[in-house]
Design an enzyme around this catalytic site. Structure first.
Site, PDB file in Angstrom:
ATOM      1  N   ASP A 165       0.822  -1.206   0.000  1.00  0.00           N
ATOM      2  CA  ASP A 165       0.000   0.000   0.000  1.00  0.00           C
ATOM      3  C   ASP A 165       0.858   1.260   0.000  1.00  0.00           C
ATOM      4  O   ASP A 165       0.531   2.257  -0.661  1.00  0.00           O
ATOM      5  CB  ASP A 165      -0.912   0.017   1.234  1.00  0.00           C
ATOM      6  CG  ASP A 165      -2.042  -0.988   1.139  1.00  0.00           C
ATOM      7  OD1 ASP A 165      -1.939  -1.914   0.305  1.00  0.00           O
ATOM      8  OD2 ASP A 165      -3.017  -0.864   1.889  1.00  0.00           O
ATOM      9  N   CYS A 174       1.995  -8.446   5.995  1.00  0.00           N
ATOM     10  CA  CYS A 174       1.486  -7.099   5.762  1.00  0.00           C
ATOM     11  C   CYS A 174      -0.014  -7.001   5.517  1.00  0.00           C
ATOM     12  O   CYS A 174      -0.745  -7.979   5.625  1.00  0.00           O
ATOM     13  CB  CYS A 174       2.286  -6.458   4.647  1.00  0.00           C
ATOM     14  SG  CYS A 174       3.947  -5.990   5.207  1.00  0.00           S
ATOM     15  N   ASP A 175      -0.427  -5.802   5.146  1.00  0.00           N
ATOM     16  CA  ASP A 175      -1.820  -5.352   5.195  1.00  0.00           C
ATOM     17  C   ASP A 175      -2.826  -6.310   4.586  1.00  0.00           C
ATOM     18  O   ASP A 175      -3.857  -6.598   5.185  1.00  0.00           O
ATOM     19  CB  ASP A 175      -1.953  -4.004   4.480  1.00  0.00           C
ATOM     20  CG  ASP A 175      -1.138  -2.911   5.119  1.00  0.00           C
ATOM     21  OD1 ASP A 175       0.009  -3.196   5.509  1.00  0.00           O
ATOM     22  OD2 ASP A 175      -1.617  -1.779   5.211  1.00  0.00           O
ATOM     23  N   LYS A 176      -2.593  -6.773   3.370  1.00  0.00           N
ATOM     24  CA  LYS A 176      -3.546  -7.665   2.711  1.00  0.00           C
ATOM     25  C   LYS A 176      -3.035  -9.093   2.665  1.00  0.00           C
ATOM     26  O   LYS A 176      -3.819 -10.028   2.550  1.00  0.00           O
ATOM     27  CB  LYS A 176      -3.842  -7.169   1.276  1.00  0.00           C
ATOM     28  CG  LYS A 176      -4.284  -5.705   1.220  1.00  0.00           C
ATOM     29  CD  LYS A 176      -5.391  -5.399   2.203  1.00  0.00           C
ATOM     30  CE  LYS A 176      -5.644  -3.912   2.357  1.00  0.00           C
ATOM     31  NZ  LYS A 176      -4.485  -3.110   2.742  1.00  0.00           N
ATOM     32  N   CYS A 194       5.971  -2.335   8.509  1.00  0.00           N
ATOM     33  CA  CYS A 194       6.265  -0.983   8.989  1.00  0.00           C
ATOM     34  C   CYS A 194       6.118  -0.914  10.509  1.00  0.00           C
ATOM     35  O   CYS A 194       5.191  -1.479  11.090  1.00  0.00           O
ATOM     36  CB  CYS A 194       5.333   0.020   8.322  1.00  0.00           C
ATOM     37  SG  CYS A 194       5.514   0.061   6.530  1.00  0.00           S
ATOM     38  N   GLU A 213      -7.071   3.852   0.360  1.00  0.00           N
ATOM     39  CA  GLU A 213      -6.797   4.619   1.577  1.00  0.00           C
ATOM     40  C   GLU A 213      -6.690   6.110   1.240  1.00  0.00           C
ATOM     41  O   GLU A 213      -6.174   6.477   0.190  1.00  0.00           O
ATOM     42  CB  GLU A 213      -5.489   4.157   2.207  1.00  0.00           C
ATOM     43  CG  GLU A 213      -5.542   2.737   2.722  1.00  0.00           C
ATOM     44  CD  GLU A 213      -4.233   2.268   3.296  1.00  0.00           C
ATOM     45  OE1 GLU A 213      -4.229   1.231   3.979  1.00  0.00           O
ATOM     46  OE2 GLU A 213      -3.192   2.927   3.056  1.00  0.00           O
ATOM     47  N   SER A 236      -5.294   4.536   6.091  1.00  0.00           N
ATOM     48  CA  SER A 236      -4.156   3.710   6.465  1.00  0.00           C
ATOM     49  C   SER A 236      -4.194   3.467   7.962  1.00  0.00           C
ATOM     50  O   SER A 236      -4.695   4.284   8.739  1.00  0.00           O
ATOM     51  CB  SER A 236      -2.862   4.437   6.089  1.00  0.00           C
ATOM     52  OG  SER A 236      -1.758   3.848   6.727  1.00  0.00           O
TER      53      SER A 236
END
Length: 581
Positions: free
Chosen positions: A77, A118-120, A187, A457, A484
């Site tokens: 992202d 991570c995110d997805k 992150c 986002e 985010s």
């Protein structure tokens, strides 16, 4: 008979094809373990997973099994922010789950190890795990180190906004860019990646204490190895994800989410994961469990410290020890023991003492003097006592909208603002950066929901607002898109129904009065052209506006985003794909 051995009797070509792949003859009769990861050169959160994959495969081999490596790389992202590439982000979760379902079910396996950071990648793997439903362990890829001056990536939005406003020079912006990601891993703040790693452990799907470790730690390699061994044990026992993920385990995860001030994207991912298990949770479930919940974790973006300190303070087990009285301790986990038994074992085996050694080393490295309670507060010394997110409802968001109130200035908890609607993020951020919005405005970004543009986002716009000393405490950003996990400030997302579906957010006009009441859980239009109206008058006005409204032409005419925009359910339900009539 193991399913892999049954498959060998049905498909005579299977053995020679696997021998051609590099399997040894003796491997064919062993428990066969599907090792799925998001490894790839896509971003720091996935670039190191090959090392964890190899450690897991060693563990599988040492336990008498054979691991087969499969890959479905995720996108980043952060690399896509500010471009149309970010529109693919939420849709990629569905595609990762789809690919895992295809890979694992095309040639059945006896067990599985899933690796992501991570995110997805994290929710995509957790959804895929449910669909495949063979005995499995999740391995989370950990968090990156902080940079100099404890710099972390979520601060880049602030640096960028300051540069655009002329508050810092290009040299300082370049310094921040060159130092914000000093290692592999997710992150280093409690964004969506970190939150979903924590959620995996909170649901009982990882080995205890393993979530969100520093990605460069040798302990993480050992956890991956032990997870590989555990996957063979689980395959032989037959303990499946559906035996572990229940409404009680999901409620545990949401209570941990409240304690860590987790990402608002979790309100998309946990309902979508639960749906794969036939369990329905939604925004109201989060709101109910967050009310009165104690918020304990002093990590960025809502708190002070980088995410690498999470493990040093005891990680998920330390959080759970503080909120133990509200957890379901009898839920089953991948260890084959209950959550309560796992917590007791960690106390007995020196887990917290090992974490303290890491904290001592980090204090020396960074020249600071943090204690465990500086990072994870005690229950009685909580940062807040009403969770971290709230679901707001009213005539503007009949199905709900989400605000992370722990990251919102108190001045914006109750306000009546003037509407400034924009039909794209690009137009909105230009207005914010060039001071075309004023204190007292409710800035809208709409047509950015799942049906509108894939639900990207609104990170740069939220950072531009929250980093502005005046606007960050005097305006609100309201959207049918999302934010985010790094976002802070007076931002309200997931406004449902979305604009493209004809939700009330599409009907907002310049000068409407917008009421925000976080304690009262209200998001409503209460006036027109600056003049207060009764609820009945507002309803009549909105009905007239709806008659004149038409949906925008579909932004995407083909491919993944057309599929997603046509079939994604409401954000309040998880924005998963639903192909029912």
């Amino acid at each position: 008979m193991l399913i892999s051995q049954k498959m060998r009797t049905l498909a005579p070509e299977l053995d020679p094809l696997r021998l051609g792949t590099g399997w040894k003859l003796e491997d064919l009769a062993k428990p066969q373990i599907f090792v799925e990861s998001t490894f790839g050169d896509s971003h720091p959160g996935s670039g190191h997973l090959d090392k964890l994959v190899e450690a897991a495969c060693r563990g599988i081999a040492d336990a008498g099994g054979h691991g087969a490596r499969y890959f479905c790389t995720d996108m980043c992202d952060g690399e896509s922010q500010g471009t149309d590439g970010i529109n693919y982000s939420l849709a990629s979760r569905e595609m990762i789950a789809n690919m895992i379902e295809i890979q694992a079910n095309a040639t059945p396996f006896d067990g599985a190890v899933y690796l992501a950071s991570c995110d997805k990648g994290m929710p995509g793997n957790l959804m895929g795990m449910a669909r495949v439903n063979v005995p499995a362990v999740m391995v989370t890829g950990g968090t990156m180190s902080a940079g100099p001056e404890l710099l972390t990536l979520e601060q880049l939005g602030m640096y960028s906004a300051k540069y655009e406003r002329g508050e810092i020079d290009e040299e300082k912006l370049t310094w921040a860019k060159c130092n914000a990601c000093p290692s592999c891993g997710a992150c280093s703040f409690i964004g969506t990646a970190s939150t979903m790693q924590i959620m995996a452990e909170a649901m009982g799907l990882t080995l205890p204490g393993s979530a969100l470790m520093p990605a460069t730690s040798p302990d993480l390699i050992q956890y991956a190895y032990e997870s590989g061994k555990k996957s063979v044990e689980l395959a032989l026992k037959g303990l499946k994800p559906t035996d572990i993920v229940t409404l009680d385990s999901l409620e545990n995860a949401i209570l941990v989410h409240a304690a860590i001030s987790g990402s608002t994207n979790t309100l998309l991912h946990l309902p979508a994961i639960a749906h794969e298990y036939g369990i329905e949770i939604d925004g109201d479930t989060f709101d109910r469990l967050h009310r009165g919940a104690h918020y304990l974790l002093d990590l960025r973006p809502a708190g002070r410290w980088p995410a690498e300190f999470f493990y040093y303070a005891g990680g998920v087990p330390a959080i759970m020890e503080e909120i133990m009285d509200v957890l379901h301790l009898d839920v089953m986990t991948v260890t084959g023991k209950t959550l309560g038994e796992n917590l007791a074992d960690l106390k007995a085996n020196g887990f917290y003492e090992r974490c303290q050694k890491w904290l001592d080393a980090a204090n020396e490295k960074y020249g600071i003097h943090l204690t465990r309670e500086d990072i994870i507060r005690s229950y009685d010394n909580a940062i807040g006592t009403d969770g971290s997110v709230a679901i707001l409802k009213g005539n503007l968001a009949p199905e709900g909208a989400v605000i992370k109130h722990t990251a919102c200035p108190k001045e914006m908890f109750q306000a009546v603002l003037r509407a400034r609607p924009f039909d794209s993020e690009e137009d909105c951020i230009d207005a914010v950066l060039h001071h075309k919005v004023e204190p007292g405005d409710a800035v809208f970004i709409r047509y950015e929901g799942p049906q509108g543009s894939g639900m990207p986002e609104m990170f740069y716009t939220s950072e531009a607002i929250s980093s502005d000393k005046e606007l960050g405490r005097s305006i609100a950003l309201i959207t049918d898109g999302r934010f985010s996990g790094a976002s802070t400030g007076p931002v309200i997302g997931h406004c449902s129904p979305e604009a493209q579906a004809g939700g009330p957010i599409a009907l907002v006009e310049e000068g409407d009065l917008i009421q925000i009441d976080v304690p009262g859980r209200i998001l409503a239009i209460v006036g027109v052209k600056g003049e207060r109206k009764t609820p009945e008058e507002i309803d009549a006005i909105l009905a007239e506006r709806k008659k004149a409204w038409k949906p925008k032409p579909r932004k995407y005419k083909r491919g993944t985003l057309r599929l997603f925009s046509e079939h994604a359910v409401s954000p309040m339900k998880g924005a998963y794909l639903d192909f029912q009539d």
